[in-house]
Design an enzyme around this catalytic site. Structure first.
Site, mmCIF file in Angstrom:
data_model
loop_
_atom_site.group_PDB
_atom_site.id
_atom_site.type_symbol
_atom_site.label_atom_id
_atom_site.label_comp_id
_atom_site.label_asym_id
_atom_site.label_seq_id
_atom_site.Cartn_x
_atom_site.Cartn_y
_atom_site.Cartn_z
ATOM 1 N N ILE A 70 0.821 -1.223 0.000
ATOM 2 C CA ILE A 70 0.000 0.000 0.000
ATOM 3 C C ILE A 70 0.849 1.264 0.000
ATOM 4 C CG2 ILE A 70 -2.030 -1.037 1.092
ATOM 5 C CD1 ILE A 70 -1.081 -0.050 3.772
ATOM 6 N N GLY A 71 2.185 1.130 0.002
ATOM 7 C CA GLY A 71 3.038 2.308 -0.058
ATOM 8 C C GLY A 71 4.487 1.895 -0.031
ATOM 9 N N GLY A 73 8.728 3.696 0.530
ATOM 10 C CA GLY A 73 9.555 4.844 0.857
ATOM 11 C C GLY A 73 11.012 4.457 0.746
ATOM 12 N N MET A 75 13.160 3.433 3.012
ATOM 13 C CA MET A 75 13.639 2.279 3.783
ATOM 14 C C MET A 75 13.036 0.973 3.302
ATOM 15 S SD MET A 75 14.037 3.540 7.737
ATOM 16 C CE MET A 75 12.312 3.864 8.002
ATOM 17 N N GLY A 76 11.906 1.013 2.691
ATOM 18 C CA GLY A 76 11.257 -0.229 2.282
ATOM 19 C C GLY A 76 9.832 0.018 1.841
ATOM 20 N N VAL A 78 5.383 -0.495 2.692
ATOM 21 C CA VAL A 78 4.307 -0.643 3.674
ATOM 22 C C VAL A 78 3.266 -1.563 3.056
ATOM 23 C CG1 VAL A 78 2.574 0.511 5.085
ATOM 24 C CG2 VAL A 78 4.720 1.672 4.554
ATOM 25 N N LYS A 95 5.030 -1.895 8.178
ATOM 26 C CA LYS A 95 6.136 -1.132 7.599
ATOM 27 C C LYS A 95 7.397 -1.983 7.688
ATOM 28 C CE LYS A 95 8.257 3.448 8.050
ATOM 29 N NZ LYS A 95 8.181 4.735 8.778
ATOM 30 N N ASP A 189 7.972 15.901 10.617
ATOM 31 C CA ASP A 189 7.567 15.703 9.216
ATOM 32 C C ASP A 189 6.046 15.768 9.105
ATOM 33 O OD1 ASP A 189 8.009 15.336 6.508
ATOM 34 O OD2 ASP A 189 7.888 13.158 6.635
#
Length: 858
Positions: A70-71, A73, A75-76, A78, A95, A189
């Site tokens: 589903i996402g 970034g 680092m890896g 999700v 995550k 953030d």
């Protein structure tokens, strides 16, 4: 229109221009994410030769079955995943660090830090932490509550929310951020993409991946010169420059979010989306109203515009937004809570503290809030124009209201200035916990001691502000059970405020209320009662019956009335408090939960078990709504519920409730102990004792004693409660000498702590009297009972049930001697007290009558 003409003149060139425009629109948000998070997506769009985008994981990670990605970034990825148990199946957001190149020491350190931070943040506005660690096959993972919803801006746009509903939505985010700040966590953030809103309209804050703890700032964070992890479009100026980040960093980002919620655009300031300073950029952005007014209509009429009409923004909302977006951190709101308070003032039509308007502005706010009343006054004035006296009367009323508005605004400004100075001082206290000032770990008590010690010097020239800070510190020391420190702060604070503000000022009344709490903790109930009566009278005149601080003082009075045995008055006071906090709405839910729980304690003392159970369950539900089901703050209310269930004979349910308290707290605090552990273990031990398990009960009583000493410090009277229970467990196994020593230790402890005139001392004397009766030592029993009764007569009200029991116990003992006139007199008195006690004691009264008959017949 020009593009349409170009299609006729040069179709090839027109197509090229169109492609560039499309590319530009896609690139507009290229810098919404840090470069290190964009890299995977960029390589996926155009992989270099020999480089393949890593495949997503499949199958399972630990106990979680992966459903879909589903996402992703830096680092890896999700994933939506499912956790299946024997009797449940729940969805989680998982995550992961599943890119080998991303699993660096720094990445793993930050990942672990995110796990540690989220594990300590239990709040309904923050995606709940469920699990985290490393799976057997080596994948680092973090399991969070799965939130199904839209991002903040998408939710606002799809539902075409008006400005008030947008502000209410932002207030949920502000409350969650403030909760994190109060636990010394800065998010760093904050942006709309990190806020998901469910179909129920509840916002959830996500992604604490680059957040930090204020009191554990590492040296590398200060000296780092490499890539700064942030989203430039929402980052504060100091964050852009790589300077120290504080709660003001998040306040700025929240200001950007508010700007975008109101205008549909992000503010253009000194730093652009790229994060680089521009010499031609404005130091501070345009006003939101100016941005909204200059915004052209959307080219696509099917897209719901995000901007609200500029006239709504002009004035207060401009001022609030710009204060949050000040270039200098010290000029912004001192906290997310202060930011939220000003938005709530706007919602309720009150003067906002960010506005620099004068009397005319404040009067205009007064007129808007009281438009109906003022219109009625004008009509009355016209109808009575023939009477000059009536006209003068109207003028005087108007003058008074004008003065009230002026005083109210001045008071608000003074309170705002005080809040900022208090925030400065507390920031200094927290700075002392940094590795540069204090090597090694520092606990909350030590930090509090530093704040208390710095109070005298730091605010010596500002006695009024010093008194306000002292009141806040007093409340904390009271919760820690340190009555001596609390008194040393509260007494001079109340005296100074009486001198500086006078005896009719509501702040002075708050100081009396705080001092009353100290006096009650010292066992000086009559003095506490007088202080609360004075405080309530002033607060009702100055603030009204429905003010938060008036209600808190009334709540203290209700609890004092319960302690005095005046249960009817205590119930009446607390029911009025509950009604008041219910009217105050969402922002008073924590106060409401406490008041409902306090009412449950009153109902317990009157043996209204159904009412008490209902109250404690409601208090628990309110706390769960605030903090979540797995929060220690919610679990603590189950201790009182367990006592009620025990009294109703529902031992299994009571034990389950207490075991849930231990489970939740041990999950959060580990084996180091938790606040309130002594009370929970003491209650569990009594349940075990009632279940004829004295050995297990004794072990729990000992754990409760250790916890009480850790929570309250050595020598505190609270150690006597599990000590008494342990003595009873020793009696059950025939260890009478061991029990006697424990009872004597409890008596000595309470006498040293309270002095000899306190009801807890009387209780310990009665414990020794019971033990003497078991050994048929009537001389010792009589001595203990006489002293206990003398204490209860001195400190308890006539209708307190424990006073009636003490009178009857001594009367029955004396009636063992034939023809004891004193025994008969005490039995007669005790029977009368039993009938008028609150609650009445019919069984004890009947036993007194029978004992009198036996005594007279001897």
């Amino acid at each position: 229109m020009r593009l349409a003409g170009l299609h006729l003149e040069d179709p090839a060139l027109a197509c090229e221009v169109e492609s560039l425009l499309v590319a530009a629109s896609h690139a507009a948000h290229r810098f919404d994410l840090p470069a290190f998070e964009l890299l995977p997506a960029m390589t996926a769009e155009a992989p270099a030769a020999g480089m393949a985008s890593p495949e997503p994981l499949h199958g399972r990670i630990g106990p979680y079955r992966l459903v879909r990605e589903i996402g992703r970034g830096g680092m890896g990825r999700v994933y939506l995943a499912e956790q299946e148990g024997e009797e449940f199946c729940r969805q989680v957001a998982l995550k992961t660090i599943d890119r080998p190149s991303a699993a660096t020491d720094d990445t793993i350190r930050r990942f672990r830090e995110e796990v540690r931070i989220l594990a300590g943040l239990e709040h309904p506005g923050i995606a709940r932490f469920l699990d985290g660690g490393r799976s057997p096959d080596g994948v680092w993972f973090l399991a969070l509550e799965y939130v199904e919803g839209e991002d903040l801006l998408g939710f606002v746009r799809s539902r075409a929310l008006d400005v008030r509903r947008r502000i209410e939505l932002l207030l949920q985010l502000l409350d969650a951020v403030d909760f994190a700040h109060r636990r010394l966590v800065v998010h760093r953030d904050l942006k709309p993409g990190n806020v998901l809103v469910g179909a129920d309209g509840r916002a959830k804050l996500l992604d604490f991946g680059i957040s930090k703890l204020l009191d554990t700032e590492a040296m590398s964070d200060v000296t780092q010169t490499g890539l700064r992890r942030m989203t430039p479009a929402y980052a504060s100026p100091e964050q852009q420059r790589g300077e120290r980040e504080t709660v003001s960093t998040d306040v700025y980002s929240l200001g950007v979010i508010l700007f975008e919620l109101l205008t549909g655009k992000r503010p253009a300031s000194l730093f652009g989306d790229s994060g680089e300073a521009s010499p031609t950029a404005r130091r501070e952005p345009q006003l939101p109203s100016t941005t909204a007014r200059r915004q052209p209509p959307a080219a696509d009429t099917r897209i719901q515009p995000l901007a609200v009409p500029w006239r709504i923004l002009a004035g207060d909302l401009d001022a609030i937004t710009m204060k949050a977006l000040r270039a200098e951190a010290e000029d912004r709101y001192p906290s997310a809570a202060a930011f939220a308070d000003d938005l709530r003032r706007w919602l309720s039509g009150q003067p906002v503290l960010a506005h620099r308007g004068g009397r005319r502005y404040r009067m205009s706010k007064f007129v808007r809030r009281h438009r109906t009343a003022l219109l009625a006054a004008m009509l009355s004035g016209l109808a009575l124009a023939v009477g000059s006296a009536a006209a003068l009367w109207q003028a005087r009323i108007a003058g008074q209201e004008r003065d009230n508005a002026r005083v109210s605004a001045a008071q608000a400004q003074r309170e705002a200035a005080s809040a900022e100075r208090i925030a400065e001082m507390l920031a200094g206290v927290f700075d002392s916990a940094s590795p540069y000032e204090h090597p090694g770990p520092i606990d909350a008590r030590e930090l509090l001691e530093k704040g208390t010690a710095g109070l005298a010097g730091g605010l010596a020239a500002e006695p009024e502000l010093k008194a306000q800070v002292a009141m806040h510190l007093t409340e904390v020391w009271l919760r820690l059970g340190d009555t001596k420190r609390a008194a040393a702060l509260a007494e001079p604070a109340a005296s100074d405020l009486e001198r500086l503000r006078g005896v009719e000022d509501p702040l002075t009344a708050r100081a009396w209320s705080t001092l009353a709490a100290v006096r009650r903790a010292q066992g000086r109930n009559p003095e506490a009662h007088r202080l609360l009566d004075r405080a309530l009278a002033v607060q009702r005149r100055a603030l009204g019956d429905r003010d938060r601080f008036t209600l808190r003082t009334l709540s203290r009075l209700g609890n004092l009335q319960r302690a005095e045995g005046d249960f009817a008055a205590g119930r009446q006071s607390l029911e009025a408090v509950i009604a008041g906090f219910e009217l105050l709405g969402e922002g008073a839910r924590g106060d409401l939960a406490r008041a409902v729980g306090d009412l449950g304690l009153v109902l317990q003392r009157t043996e209204d078990w159904k009412g008490a159970e209902s109250a404690h369950r409601r208090a628990h539900d309110l706390l769960v709504q605030l903090f979540g089901a797995d929060s220690p703050r919610s679990a603590v209310s189950l201790v009182n519920l367990a006592e009620v269930l025990d009294a109703e004979g529902r031992d299994d349910e009571a034990r389950e409730a207490l075991e849930e308290v231990l489970r939740v707290n041990q999950k959060v605090f580990g084996s180091a102990g938790f606040p309130g552990e002594s009370v929970a273990r003491n209650s569990l031990a009594w349940l075990l004792l009632d279940a004829h398990q004295p050995a297990m009960a004794a072990a729990e009583f000992r754990r409760a004693m250790i916890a009480a000493e850790r929570e309250r410090g050595p020598g505190h009277s609270d150690l006597a409660w599990p000590m008494r229970g342990l003595a009873e467990a020793e009696i059950r196994v025939g260890h009478i000498d061991a029990a006697r020593k424990l009872y004597e230790r409890a008596l000595d402890l309470r006498t040293r702590f309270w002095g000899r005139s306190h009801w807890e001392v009387a209780q310990s004397l009665e414990d020794l009297a019971h033990l003497a009766a078991r050994e048929h030592d009537s001389v010792a029993e009589e001595r203990f009972r006489r002293e206990a009764l003398a204490i209860r007569r001195a400190v308890q009200l006539p209708h307190h049930p424990d006073l009636a029991r003490a009178v009857l116990a001594l009367g029955e003992l004396l009636c063992a001697h034939p023809g004891s006139a004193e025994g008969l007199a005490l039995l007669a008195e005790g029977a009368g007290l039993a009938s008028t006690a609150s609650p009445p004691l019919p069984d004890e009264g009947a036993e007194a009558t029978a004992a009198s008959a036996r005594c007279a017949a001897r």
